[in-house]
Design a protein around this motif. Structure first.
Motif, PDB file in Angstrom:
ATOM      1  N   LEU A 106      37.263  43.423  37.860  1.00 48.43           N
ATOM      2  CA  LEU A 106      37.981  42.472  37.020  1.00 48.43           C
ATOM      3  C   LEU A 106      39.485  42.415  37.277  1.00 48.43           C
ATOM      4  O   LEU A 106      40.059  41.342  37.400  1.00 48.43           O
ATOM      5  CB  LEU A 106      37.732  42.771  35.531  1.00 48.43           C
ATOM      6  CG  LEU A 106      38.164  41.686  34.547  1.00 48.43           C
ATOM      7  CD1 LEU A 106      37.392  40.410  34.801  1.00 48.43           C
ATOM      8  CD2 LEU A 106      37.923  42.137  33.110  1.00 48.43           C
ATOM      9  N   GLY A 107      40.156  43.549  37.369  1.00 44.81           N
ATOM     10  CA  GLY A 107      41.605  43.533  37.512  1.00 44.81           C
ATOM     11  C   GLY A 107      42.103  43.433  38.933  1.00 44.81           C
ATOM     12  O   GLY A 107      43.309  43.487  39.182  1.00 44.81           O
ATOM     13  N   SER A 108      41.192  43.269  39.895  1.00 45.99           N
ATOM     14  CA  SER A 108      41.600  43.250  41.301  1.00 45.99           C
ATOM     15  C   SER A 108      42.446  42.045  41.659  1.00 45.99           C
ATOM     16  O   SER A 108      43.079  42.013  42.714  1.00 45.99           O
ATOM     17  CB  SER A 108      40.363  43.305  42.202  1.00 45.99           C
ATOM     18  OG  SER A 108      39.480  42.239  41.900  1.00 45.99           O
ATOM     19  N   MET A 109      42.471  41.033  40.792  1.00 50.06           N
ATOM     20  CA  MET A 109      43.305  39.862  41.058  1.00 50.06           C
ATOM     21  C   MET A 109      44.784  40.241  41.099  1.00 50.06           C
ATOM     22  O   MET A 109      45.571  39.582  41.776  1.00 50.06           O
ATOM     23  CB  MET A 109      43.057  38.792  39.992  1.00 50.06           C
ATOM     24  CG  MET A 109      43.305  39.244  38.572  1.00 50.06           C
ATOM     25  SD  MET A 109      42.440  38.225  37.350  1.00 50.06           S
ATOM     26  CE  MET A 109      43.255  36.645  37.500  1.00 50.06           C
ATOM     27  N   GLU A 110      45.148  41.312  40.418  1.00 54.89           N
ATOM     28  CA  GLU A 110      46.538  41.766  40.444  1.00 54.89           C
ATOM     29  C   GLU A 110      46.939  42.177  41.858  1.00 54.89           C
ATOM     30  O   GLU A 110      48.033  41.831  42.336  1.00 54.89           O
ATOM     31  CB  GLU A 110      46.707  42.934  39.481  1.00 54.89           C
ATOM     32  CG  GLU A 110      48.108  43.489  39.401  1.00 54.89           C
ATOM     33  CD  GLU A 110      48.190  44.642  38.412  1.00 54.89           C
ATOM     34  OE1 GLU A 110      48.295  45.790  38.882  1.00 54.89           O
ATOM     35  OE2 GLU A 110      48.137  44.384  37.194  1.00 54.89           O
ATOM     36  N   LEU A 115      49.768  40.845  46.967  1.00 56.11           N
ATOM     37  CA  LEU A 115      49.720  40.613  48.405  1.00 56.11           C
ATOM     38  C   LEU A 115      50.218  39.212  48.737  1.00 56.11           C
ATOM     39  O   LEU A 115      51.048  39.026  49.659  1.00 56.11           O
ATOM     40  CB  LEU A 115      48.284  40.791  48.908  1.00 56.11           C
ATOM     41  CG  LEU A 115      48.007  40.412  50.371  1.00 56.11           C
ATOM     42  CD1 LEU A 115      48.808  41.301  51.310  1.00 56.11           C
ATOM     43  CD2 LEU A 115      46.516  40.514  50.667  1.00 56.11           C
ATOM     44  N   LEU A 116      49.742  38.208  48.023  1.00 59.66           N
ATOM     45  CA  LEU A 116      50.147  36.836  48.287  1.00 59.66           C
ATOM     46  C   LEU A 116      51.621  36.615  47.984  1.00 59.66           C
ATOM     47  O   LEU A 116      52.302  35.846  48.678  1.00 59.66           O
ATOM     48  CB  LEU A 116      49.290  35.868  47.462  1.00 59.66           C
ATOM     49  CG  LEU A 116      47.803  35.814  47.829  1.00 59.66           C
ATOM     50  CD1 LEU A 116      47.057  34.919  46.859  1.00 59.66           C
ATOM     51  CD2 LEU A 116      47.620  35.331  49.256  1.00 59.66           C
ATOM     52  N   PRO A 148      42.364  43.315  48.816  1.00 57.55           N
ATOM     53  CA  PRO A 148      42.140  42.738  47.486  1.00 57.55           C
ATOM     54  C   PRO A 148      41.793  41.259  47.555  1.00 57.55           C
ATOM     55  O   PRO A 148      42.355  40.502  48.345  1.00 57.55           O
ATOM     56  CB  PRO A 148      43.485  42.965  46.779  1.00 57.55           C
ATOM     57  CG  PRO A 148      44.490  43.044  47.893  1.00 57.55           C
ATOM     58  CD  PRO A 148      43.764  43.722  49.019  1.00 57.55           C
ATOM     59  N   GLY A 149      40.835  40.871  46.739  1.00 63.43           N
ATOM     60  CA  GLY A 149      40.448  39.465  46.674  1.00 63.43           C
ATOM     61  C   GLY A 149      39.322  39.083  47.604  1.00 63.43           C
ATOM     62  O   GLY A 149      38.855  37.940  47.568  1.00 63.43           O
ATOM     63  N   ASN A 200      36.471  36.287  46.907  1.00 64.50           N
ATOM     64  CA  ASN A 200      35.822  36.435  45.605  1.00 64.50           C
ATOM     65  C   ASN A 200      36.622  35.721  44.519  1.00 64.50           C
ATOM     66  O   ASN A 200      37.705  35.175  44.774  1.00 64.50           O
ATOM     67  CB  ASN A 200      35.582  37.906  45.263  1.00 64.50           C
ATOM     68  CG  ASN A 200      36.868  38.720  45.178  1.00 64.50           C
ATOM     69  OD1 ASN A 200      37.881  38.245  44.667  1.00 64.50           O
ATOM     70  ND2 ASN A 200      36.822  39.956  45.672  1.00 64.50           N
ATOM     71  N   ALA A 201      36.084  35.713  43.314  1.00 65.00           N
ATOM     72  CA  ALA A 201      36.689  34.943  42.224  1.00 65.00           C
ATOM     73  C   ALA A 201      38.083  35.442  41.869  1.00 65.00           C
ATOM     74  O   ALA A 201      38.977  34.639  41.579  1.00 65.00           O
ATOM     75  CB  ALA A 201      35.785  34.989  40.992  1.00 65.00           C
ATOM     76  N   THR A 202      38.280  36.760  41.891  1.00 69.23           N
ATOM     77  CA  THR A 202      39.601  37.270  41.509  1.00 69.23           C
ATOM     78  C   THR A 202      40.654  36.913  42.552  1.00 69.23           C
ATOM     79  O   THR A 202      41.828  36.701  42.214  1.00 69.23           O
ATOM     80  CB  THR A 202      39.563  38.793  41.295  1.00 69.23           C
ATOM     81  OG1 THR A 202      39.050  39.424  42.478  1.00 69.23           O
ATOM     82  CG2 THR A 202      38.689  39.150  40.108  1.00 69.23           C
ATOM     83  N   GLY A 203      40.250  36.836  43.826  1.00 69.11           N
ATOM     84  CA  GLY A 203      41.188  36.409  44.852  1.00 69.11           C
ATOM     85  C   GLY A 203      41.614  34.968  44.647  1.00 69.11           C
ATOM     86  O   GLY A 203      42.803  34.631  44.723  1.00 69.11           O
ATOM     87  N   ALA A 204      40.641  34.104  44.400  1.00 67.59           N
ATOM     88  CA  ALA A 204      40.956  32.698  44.139  1.00 67.59           C
ATOM     89  C   ALA A 204      41.801  32.561  42.881  1.00 67.59           C
ATOM     90  O   ALA A 204      42.782  31.799  42.847  1.00 67.59           O
ATOM     91  CB  ALA A 204      39.659  31.892  44.000  1.00 67.59           C
ATOM     92  N   ALA A 205      41.457  33.313  41.846  1.00 66.11           N
ATOM     93  CA  ALA A 205      42.209  33.244  40.588  1.00 66.11           C
ATOM     94  C   ALA A 205      43.658  33.658  40.798  1.00 66.11           C
ATOM     95  O   ALA A 205      44.576  33.047  40.233  1.00 66.11           O
ATOM     96  CB  ALA A 205      41.545  34.138  39.543  1.00 66.11           C
TER      97      ALA A 205
END
Length: 261
Positions: A106-110, A115-116, A148-149, A200-205
């Motif tokens: 869940l928190g991997s979007m951070e 990175l981005l 990540p992502g 994955n979804a967290t990467g896109a988010a």
């Protein structure tokens, strides 16, 4: 010894209130926001300090929907077991579930957002995006860390939510530099590792939240906003169809002291 008074000058630009009014970012909660803006719009207003465009709000709303639930995950189970043990405090049950939002779930979007952001910062100074991406990915891989992502333990052939999120962003004309860099990360990760690592979804988010002005440090907060609703739903289901007793029985069996032979 004489005392000395100390005055503290503290305040916030997020919100204010008096006996008759409540404000969020300078707008009247009653007259300007309730019944006028959606929850997603007000959340973005509070976080970014500006009213989002309809396109931005739609994209972030899609992000919030995409992360609301993912089945009987460890966080959902934690919430349900905690509620079973302390049904008088739903806040404890939901908090227990939210505490499981980390770098793995869940928190991997951070991590992806960070990175981005780093890639965009280096590109802004004149660096070539592809070179920056290759450098950052090599550093991650050499350190033995996950990119990540990318990748998913369940959706191994590709997270269906990721493509949908990017599609919404493109339809709303919100996809820009961060989405371009994200797609380059996916492309170069496959080339550098020799493995298929779908988005994955967290990467896109993460990319979409950056596009609307949410800094990477707050990305996990949006994941928590989304998953809170899902955890409340799991607690509601636990009321009607509890699974905690069966889990407790299985745990007791697993930890039972066996008689010596």
């Amino acid at each position: 010894m004489s005392g000395r008074s100390v005055s503290l000058e503290i305040g916030t630009a997020v919100g204010a209130a008096d006996e008759h009014h409540v404000q969020v970012r300078g707008l009247d909660l009653v007259d300007d926001l309730i019944g006028e803006l959606t929850y997603t719009e007000v959340a973005l207003l509070a976080v970014t300090g500006r009213r989002p465009t309809p396109a931005e709000a739609k994209v972030v709303d899609a992000v919030l929907v995409s992360l609301l639930d993912h089945g009987l995950t460890p966080s959902a189970l934690a919430a349900r077991l905690t509620f079973w043990a302390a049904p008088e405090a739903i806040q404890g049950a939901v908090t227990a579930g939210l505490l499981g939002a980390g770098s793995v779930l869940l928190g991997s979007m951070e991590g992806c957002g960070r990175l981005l952001t780093d890639i965009a910062g280096r590109v802004a100074t004149g660096a070539v995006a592809r070179d920056v991406v290759d450098m950052r990915l090599r550093a991650i891989v050499d350190a033995g860390e996950r990119i990540p992502g990318l990748g998913h333990s369940l959706h191994r052939d590709g997270d269906p939510r990721a493509g949908k999120l990017l599609g919404v962003a493109r339809d709303q004309k919100v996809a820009a530099q961060h989405v371009e860099h994200l797609e380059l990360v996916v492309e170069r990760a496959a080339a550098l590792t020799g493995k298929a690592l779908p988005l994955n979804a967290t990467g896109a988010a993460a990319a979409l939240l950056l596009e609307v002005g949410v800094p990477w440090q707050l990305h996990r907060g949006f994941a928590l906003m989304s998953r809170t609703a899902g955890l409340v739903a799991h607690v509601g289901e636990e009321l009607e169809s509890p699974i905690a007793p069966a889990v407790r029985a299985a745990l007791r069996t697993a930890s039972r002291i066996e008689p010596e032979v």
